[in-house]
Motif scaffolding. Structure first.
Motif, PDB file in Angstrom:
ATOM      1  N   VAL A   7       0.860  -1.179   0.000  1.00 40.61           N
ATOM      2  CA  VAL A   7       0.000   0.000   0.000  1.00 40.61           C
ATOM      3  C   VAL A   7       0.898   1.231   0.000  1.00 40.61           C
ATOM      4  O   VAL A   7       2.113   1.127   0.201  1.00 40.61           O
ATOM      5  N   SER A   8       0.311   2.384  -0.205  1.00 42.17           N
ATOM      6  CA  SER A   8       1.118   3.608  -0.233  1.00 42.17           C
ATOM      7  C   SER A   8       1.755   3.846   1.136  1.00 42.17           C
ATOM      8  O   SER A   8       1.262   3.343   2.151  1.00 42.17           O
ATOM      9  N   PRO A   9       2.830   4.619   1.184  1.00 39.90           N
ATOM     10  CA  PRO A   9       3.514   4.868   2.462  1.00 39.90           C
ATOM     11  C   PRO A   9       2.623   5.541   3.514  1.00 39.90           C
ATOM     12  O   PRO A   9       2.932   5.478   4.702  1.00 39.90           O
ATOM     13  N   GLN A  10       1.518   6.151   3.107  1.00 36.96           N
ATOM     14  CA  GLN A  10       0.617   6.798   4.066  1.00 36.96           C
ATOM     15  C   GLN A  10      -0.473   5.843   4.575  1.00 36.96           C
ATOM     16  O   GLN A  10      -1.161   6.144   5.545  1.00 36.96           O
ATOM     17  N   GLU A  11      -0.643   4.703   3.920  1.00 33.47           N
ATOM     18  CA  GLU A  11      -1.690   3.755   4.293  1.00 33.47           C
ATOM     19  C   GLU A  11      -1.110   2.627   5.137  1.00 33.47           C
ATOM     20  O   GLU A  11       0.087   2.349   5.087  1.00 33.47           O
ATOM     21  N   PHE A  12      -2.008   1.984   5.889  1.00 31.94           N
ATOM     22  CA  PHE A  12      -1.596   0.827   6.683  1.00 31.94           C
ATOM     23  C   PHE A  12      -1.881  -0.454   5.913  1.00 31.94           C
ATOM     24  O   PHE A  12      -2.966  -0.635   5.369  1.00 31.94           O
ATOM     25  N   GLY A  13      -0.903  -1.305   5.869  1.00 32.80           N
ATOM     26  CA  GLY A  13      -1.046  -2.658   5.350  1.00 32.80           C
ATOM     27  C   GLY A  13      -0.575  -3.616   6.420  1.00 32.80           C
ATOM     28  O   GLY A  13      -0.445  -3.248   7.593  1.00 32.80           O
ATOM     29  N   TYR A  14      -0.291  -4.854   6.021  1.00 28.85           N
ATOM     30  CA  TYR A  14       0.218  -5.842   6.975  1.00 28.85           C
ATOM     31  C   TYR A  14       1.728  -5.732   7.099  1.00 28.85           C
ATOM     32  O   TYR A  14       2.424  -5.478   6.119  1.00 28.85           O
ATOM     33  N   ASN A  15       2.224  -5.977   8.287  1.00 31.62           N
ATOM     34  CA  ASN A  15       3.648  -5.956   8.572  1.00 31.62           C
ATOM     35  C   ASN A  15       4.360  -6.941   7.644  1.00 31.62           C
ATOM     36  O   ASN A  15       4.107  -8.149   7.678  1.00 31.62           O
ATOM     37  N   THR A  16       5.248  -6.422   6.805  1.00 31.72           N
ATOM     38  CA  THR A  16       5.886  -7.242   5.772  1.00 31.72           C
ATOM     39  C   THR A  16       6.770  -8.336   6.364  1.00 31.72           C
ATOM     40  O   THR A  16       6.777  -9.464   5.872  1.00 31.72           O
ATOM     41  N   LYS A  17       7.496  -8.016   7.408  1.00 32.03           N
ATOM     42  CA  LYS A  17       8.388  -9.006   8.019  1.00 32.03           C
ATOM     43  C   LYS A  17       7.579 -10.165   8.605  1.00 32.03           C
ATOM     44  O   LYS A  17       7.937 -11.335   8.434  1.00 32.03           O
ATOM     45  N   GLN A  18       6.484  -9.848   9.291  1.00 30.78           N
ATOM     46  CA  GLN A  18       5.656 -10.899   9.881  1.00 30.78           C
ATOM     47  C   GLN A  18       5.042 -11.788   8.802  1.00 30.78           C
ATOM     48  O   GLN A  18       5.004 -13.012   8.942  1.00 30.78           O
ATOM     49  N   VAL A  19       4.561 -11.173   7.724  1.00 33.01           N
ATOM     50  CA  VAL A  19       3.966 -11.957   6.637  1.00 33.01           C
ATOM     51  C   VAL A  19       5.015 -12.862   6.012  1.00 33.01           C
ATOM     52  O   VAL A  19       4.789 -14.063   5.817  1.00 33.01           O
ATOM     53  N   ASP A  20       6.178 -12.301   5.702  1.00 33.72           N
ATOM     54  CA  ASP A  20       7.247 -13.088   5.083  1.00 33.72           C
ATOM     55  C   ASP A  20       7.677 -14.252   5.972  1.00 33.72           C
ATOM     56  O   ASP A  20       7.879 -15.374   5.497  1.00 33.72           O
TER      57      ASP A  20
END
Length: 194
Positions: A16-29
């Motif tokens: 998502v854009s840097p201003q939006e919240f998405g899922y934590n990439t490290k946790q997902v990976d």
């Protein structure tokens, strides 16, 4: 290659854009690596991933993180794959009758609740003013589930996973945690028989 294109080829999901919240990439990976290891038989048995664990996994929000819809869709597919493997492993180890008995027990428990009177299928919150689920919305889904289980009316497991109920307050609605736990078991059953 631009940095944007390099990032797209190196990440499994859109961000998502840097201003939006998405899922934590490290946790997902990390979770996906653990799931891959379980699937390939190279993981630690103590850290094995199951369909139930996939369904219960949640990730912290992160600005600029992975797109939640994409990750959720991938997790739904992953849950289905693990449920199928679990079913096949049970059948191979104990026979189809053992699987049918397991399905029958879970189905009987779920159907017992579904056949309660509308408005009485789940408990009401004990505290006033806490968020709860709209009774009519939940009961409508329960009626659809009865049709699915008893009359072979088509219903997608994804429809149950993604169901949204209007909010109620306190005892005007059903207690959210009890409804959510029930729907988890419904998804478990549907994923194992579809």
């Amino acid at each position: 290659m631009s940095q944007d294109n390099a990032q797209k080829t190196q990440t499994p999901f859109e961000r998502v854009s840097p201003q939006e919240f998405g899922y934590n990439t490290k946790q997902v990976d990390q979770f996906l690596a653990r799931a891959r290891a379980t699937f390939n038989g190279t993981g630690d048995d103590a850290a094995a991933v199951t369909s139930h664990l996939v369904r219960r996994t949640a990730f912290e929000p992160q600005k600029g993180g992975y797109d939640a819809r994409e990750v959720d869709t991938a997790l739904d597919r992953l849950e289905d794959v693990f449920a199928q493997r679990e079913r096949d492993a049970l059948i191979e180890a104990e026979g189809e009758d053992a699987w049918l008995q397991q399905i029958g027990r879970l189905s009987a428990i779920l159907r017992g609740r579904l056949h309660r009177a509308p408005g009485e299928r789940f408990r009401r919150p004990t505290r006033r003013g806490v968020p709860s689920y709209n009774v009519e919305d939940v009961d409508e889904l329960c009626d659809e589930l009865i049709d699915y289980f008893e009359h072979d009316t088509p219903l997608s497991v994804d429809a149950v996973r993604r169901v949204m109920f209007r909010e109620a307050k306190g005892q005007e609605g059903y207690e959210e945690s009890q409804v959510d736990a029930f729907l988890d078991r419904v998804v478990e059953l549907m994923a194992s028989i579809d």
